[in-house]
Write a protein that holds these residues in place. Structure first.
Motif, PDB file in Angstrom:
ATOM      1  N   GLY A 269       0.534  -1.168   0.038  1.00 40.30           N
ATOM      2  CA  GLY A 269      -0.023  -0.084   0.119  1.00 40.30           C
ATOM      3  C   GLY A 269       0.631   1.247   0.090  1.00 40.30           C
ATOM      4  O   GLY A 269       0.445   2.394  -0.185  1.00 40.30           O
ATOM      5  N   HIS A 270       2.293   0.946   0.457  1.00 43.50           N
ATOM      6  CA  HIS A 270       2.720   2.403   0.591  1.00 43.50           C
ATOM      7  C   HIS A 270       3.895   2.202  -0.455  1.00 43.50           C
ATOM      8  O   HIS A 270       5.121   3.334  -0.598  1.00 43.50           O
ATOM      9  N   ILE A 271       3.881   1.694  -1.592  1.00 41.59           N
ATOM     10  CA  ILE A 271       4.574   1.765  -2.773  1.00 41.59           C
ATOM     11  C   ILE A 271       4.064   2.957  -3.576  1.00 41.59           C
ATOM     12  O   ILE A 271       2.830   3.118  -3.647  1.00 41.59           O
ATOM     13  N   LEU A 279      -1.341  13.104  -0.114  1.00 35.87           N
ATOM     14  CA  LEU A 279      -0.546  12.837   0.982  1.00 35.87           C
ATOM     15  C   LEU A 279      -0.957  11.407   1.650  1.00 35.87           C
ATOM     16  O   LEU A 279      -2.212  11.728   1.642  1.00 35.87           O
ATOM     17  N   CYS A 280      -0.280  10.543   1.928  1.00 36.69           N
ATOM     18  CA  CYS A 280      -0.797   9.570   2.576  1.00 36.69           C
ATOM     19  C   CYS A 280      -0.515   9.396   4.214  1.00 36.69           C
ATOM     20  O   CYS A 280       0.168  10.122   4.670  1.00 36.69           O
ATOM     21  N   HIS A 281      -1.392   8.771   4.913  1.00 35.17           N
ATOM     22  CA  HIS A 281      -1.102   8.777   6.545  1.00 35.17           C
ATOM     23  C   HIS A 281       0.169   8.412   7.102  1.00 35.17           C
ATOM     24  O   HIS A 281       0.441   8.676   7.889  1.00 35.17           O
ATOM     25  N   CYS A 282       0.985   7.731   5.938  1.00 38.42           N
ATOM     26  CA  CYS A 282       2.229   7.350   6.569  1.00 38.42           C
ATOM     27  C   CYS A 282       3.353   8.418   6.319  1.00 38.42           C
ATOM     28  O   CYS A 282       4.405   8.442   6.657  1.00 38.42           O
ATOM     29  N   GLY A 283       2.902   9.354   5.881  1.00 38.57           N
ATOM     30  CA  GLY A 283       3.762  10.843   5.716  1.00 38.57           C
ATOM     31  C   GLY A 283       4.206  11.186   4.442  1.00 38.57           C
ATOM     32  O   GLY A 283       4.729  12.177   3.974  1.00 38.57           O
ATOM     33  N   GLY A 286       1.581  10.291  -2.548  1.00 40.92           N
ATOM     34  CA  GLY A 286       1.302   9.290  -3.739  1.00 40.92           C
ATOM     35  C   GLY A 286       1.360   7.974  -3.743  1.00 40.92           C
ATOM     36  O   GLY A 286       1.661   7.103  -4.551  1.00 40.92           O
ATOM     37  N   CYS A 287       1.323   7.350  -2.274  1.00 39.51           N
ATOM     38  CA  CYS A 287       1.323   5.836  -2.071  1.00 39.51           C
ATOM     39  C   CYS A 287      -0.081   5.281  -2.705  1.00 39.51           C
ATOM     40  O   CYS A 287      -1.049   5.879  -2.784  1.00 39.51           O
ATOM     41  N   LEU A 288       0.319   3.912  -3.203  1.00 42.06           N
ATOM     42  CA  LEU A 288      -0.909   3.230  -3.686  1.00 42.06           C
ATOM     43  C   LEU A 288      -2.217   3.254  -2.992  1.00 42.06           C
ATOM     44  O   LEU A 288      -3.240   3.702  -3.509  1.00 42.06           O
TER      45      LEU A 288
HETATM   46 ZN   LIG Z   1       2.006   5.683   2.815  1.00 43.83          ZN
END
Ligand SMILES: [Zn+2]
Length: 438
Positions: A269-271, A279-283, A286-288
């Protein structure tokens, strides 16, 4: 995938056990485990996957000698792990006896803790689910409340069905976050406050002292459900992709769950698929997951509805009290809404882009798609399929099946039951030698 008679035509892989966490190996004092040899484990796994087997079938699959098969079968009959059936099947010239797992040996529970629900099942030792129950619950309530609820629900299910808690020998638990499998704990799970390194196994074992408890990440658990009882039966190398609030993958490599060196393999999911994306919640950007999971699909449809670009989505938005969910996008697409179709197709392309990389890298025999968003249907599947097939090398896609899970919402519970069963049938390094020579 086919009947027992069909599958015996081809030689299957040698199925080996999951990598057992160290604490489980050390905990020889834990009750109710059935110690077996490597060859016995292989036969048990074949019977678990394919149901009834005759000695001839077992010989075809394993290429062990008939003497060795007879030795293993006798030993498993002695241990009451398998039973001989009254029915026989015709195998080239004579009728032979078939064997199956002894369901009466005990009970195994499968627990699937999701972000917003708890799913439970109690199965017999043949893996057959006897009782099933689901209830909404927020994982954010923390481990004390959620595990307390899981245990009291299990107790009620046992009681209401006249099942003895002392017969519950295994409990498999899937949790929606990264798991240190050897410790059986979650590690910094993003959506689960209070769960970091919480002793899940010890907590549950206090309620059910006769049970062995095994914990893994929910996506790995679902992948396990697919290879034992789903469309992944008999597939050596498989990727299970869960598309829901997030996106994750369970990797099956040569019949075993591949967890990587610290247990977080498959976190696809974070590729990154678009460096200037949302913005993804991981920081990261554009994460998948941030462009193609359920919330991203809902968000894009909301913008379109509010901009007046889709009358059907706008109608659903008003009807739902000014919210749109990913399933509404599916409904709008089925009604022929061009924008909804486009949003789903785009989401499938992003997922397909990442899977294309995985296919070239890993060369799986099957990709199984599951999770809540998979109910968007064939449009999503065909978009994923098309992207992978157009971009991967012809050799990598020649025998590749990309399919939806057929056990769908049950994959987590079925997988958790199988996670526990894998441990219940533990390979002994000492004391349980093979019953006869090679
Ligand atoms: Zn992410």
């Amino acid at each position: 995938m086919g009947t027992v008679r069909e599958v015996t035509q081809k030689k299957l892989r040698t199925i080996t056990s999951l990598d057992m966490p160290e604490w489980l190996h050390q905990a020889e004092s834990l009750p109710n485990r059935k110690f077996i040899s490597h060859s016995e484990k292989e036969l048990i796994d074949l019977v678990r996957i394919h149901g009834e087997f005759s000695k001839a079938d077992l010989a075809t699959f394993t290429e062990y000698s008939r003497t060795k098969i007879t030795g293993c079968v006798d030993s498993l009959l002695d241990k009451k792990i398998i039973i001989a059936n009254n029915t026989t099947e015709y195998t080239g010239g004579r009728r032979s006896k078939t064997f199956s797992l002894n369901g009466d040996l005990g009970l195994v529970a499968g627990v699937d803790i999701g972000a917003t629900s708890i799913d439970l099942g109690i199965a017999d030792f043949s893996g057959k689910i006897l009782v099933r129950y689901s209830e909404p619950a927020s994982v954010k309530d923390g481990p004390i409340k959620i595990l307390g609820k899981v245990c009291s629900l299990l107790e009620t299910m046992l009681k209401e069905n006249n099942m003895s808690p002392e017969k519950l020998f295994g409990i498999g638990i899937g949790v929606p976050g990264p798991v240190d499998f050897s410790a059986g704990t979650l590690v910094s799970p993003p959506i689960m406050p209070g769960w970091d390194r919480y002793p899940i196994i010890q907590t549950v074992q206090q309620w059910f002292p006769s049970a062995n408890v095994v914990v893994d990440n929910d996506v790995n658990v679902m992948a396990l459900g697919e290879i034992y009882q789903g469309v992944g039966k008999g597939v050596d190398n498989l990727i299970f992709v869960k598309i829901g609030t997030g996106i994750g993958a369970g990797i099956v490599c040569e019949g075993k769950i591949y967890r990587g060196s610290s247990g977080c393999a498959g976190d696809i999911g974070h590729i990154s698929v678009n460096k200037s994306g949302p913005l993804c919640h991981c920081g990261n950007k554009g994460c998948l997951e941030a462009v193609a999971a359920g919330p991203a699909i809902a968000e894009r449809s909301l913008i379109a509805a509010q901009a007046g670009k889709s009358p059907i989505l706008l109608k659903l938005y008003e009807k739902n009290g000014k919210v749109l969910r990913s399933e509404d996008v599916g409904d709008a697409a089925r009604e022929g809404d061009a924008l909804a179709v486009e949003i789903i197709r785009e989401s499938g392309q992003f997922i397909g882009d990442v899977l294309d990389g995985l296919v070239n890298f890993f060369n799986p025999g099957a990709i199984v798609i599951g999770g809540g968003v998979s109910n968007l249907g064939n449009l999503l599947l065909s978009s994923i399929r098309q992207t992978v097939i157009n971009r991967s090398t012809p050799l990598a896609t020649r025998d590749l099946h990309i399919v939806f899970s057929e056990i769908g919402p049950d994959a987590g519970v079925i997988g958790a039951v199988n996670l526990a069963m894998d441990y219940m049938f533990s390979i002994s390094d000492v004391g349980t030698a093979d019953s006869s020579g090679e």
